[in-house]
Design an enzyme around this catalytic site. Sequence first.
Site, mmCIF file in Angstrom:
data_model
loop_
_atom_site.group_PDB
_atom_site.id
_atom_site.type_symbol
_atom_site.label_atom_id
_atom_site.label_comp_id
_atom_site.label_asym_id
_atom_site.label_seq_id
_atom_site.Cartn_x
_atom_site.Cartn_y
_atom_site.Cartn_z
ATOM 1 N N HIS A 95 0.833 -1.200 0.000
ATOM 2 C CA HIS A 95 0.000 0.000 0.000
ATOM 3 C C HIS A 95 0.868 1.250 0.000
ATOM 4 O O HIS A 95 0.716 2.118 -0.848
ATOM 5 C CB HIS A 95 -0.934 -0.010 1.224
ATOM 6 N N HIS A 107 -8.207 -2.789 -3.509
ATOM 7 C CA HIS A 107 -6.947 -2.318 -4.099
ATOM 8 C C HIS A 107 -6.377 -3.374 -5.050
ATOM 9 O O HIS A 107 -5.829 -3.025 -6.097
ATOM 10 C CB HIS A 107 -5.913 -2.020 -3.012
HETATM 11 CO CO CO Z 1 -5.915 2.462 0.403
#
Ligand code: CO
Length: 264
Positions: free
Chosen positions: A147, A209
Amino acid sequence: MSTAIVLAAFGSRHKNAMASLTHIVQRVKAAYPDLPVRVAYTSKTIRGHMKKAGEEVDSVAAALDKLLDEGVTHVAVQSLHLIPGTEFHELLGLANERVLREGGFHRVEVGFPLVAGEAGIDEVADAVLTIAEQGKGENDAVLFMGHGTKHDGNVYYEALHRAFQKRDRSVHLGAMEAEPGIEAIIERFRADGVKKAHLLPFLFGAGWHAARDMVGDSATSWKSRLEQAGIECEPMLKGTGEYDCLVDIWLSHLHDALRRMDRC
Ligand code: CO
């Protein structure tokens, strides 16, 4: 003394992300069959989405309030985050506050996220390398999509990338919101003559994601970017919480938190 466990995940509404959470909850319940195990989400945004969908999940604060009402005196809050960043430090602050406040808990111990600071880098790198080696051809590269964070904790992604590289130059950790990003990784792949890359999420769950930023159809997903650069891409949509070798590390941190609680 009455003890409980709170598993603090970032949270996700994506159905593919549930495999990680379900797996780790199962492992924790099997390891501690006599302790109540509660799940809480640290992301306010995700909790908002859940509420709108009628699938409300507690914040860690709300889960702690409920346990206190039930007469629980000692709580181990286990962070299911990957690195000690914003969410983990907020857990430490909350634990501190819930012990010091009038009528609070006797003890609240917070278990480290997957990477237990600098001292935890090698353990995680060794485990991730065993995952990277699965099904990897001799000239293939392996790319994990992390991330990344604006928090100082981003140093742990960078340290992990170096630890992967030290073990195997073909294994990389990039980040969506930090460096090295996909741009820098593709440059490196070009320089190394990489023809094929295995692409995996370095995220707790393979949720939104992974679906959008990693393998999405848009021209900006990591898969699209690699293919535009002429690199064959083989994605694996499995979150870190689905691998026993990584869950073992989270469980050892929970075990330490419970052991700390047993000390007077
Ligand atoms: Co995020």
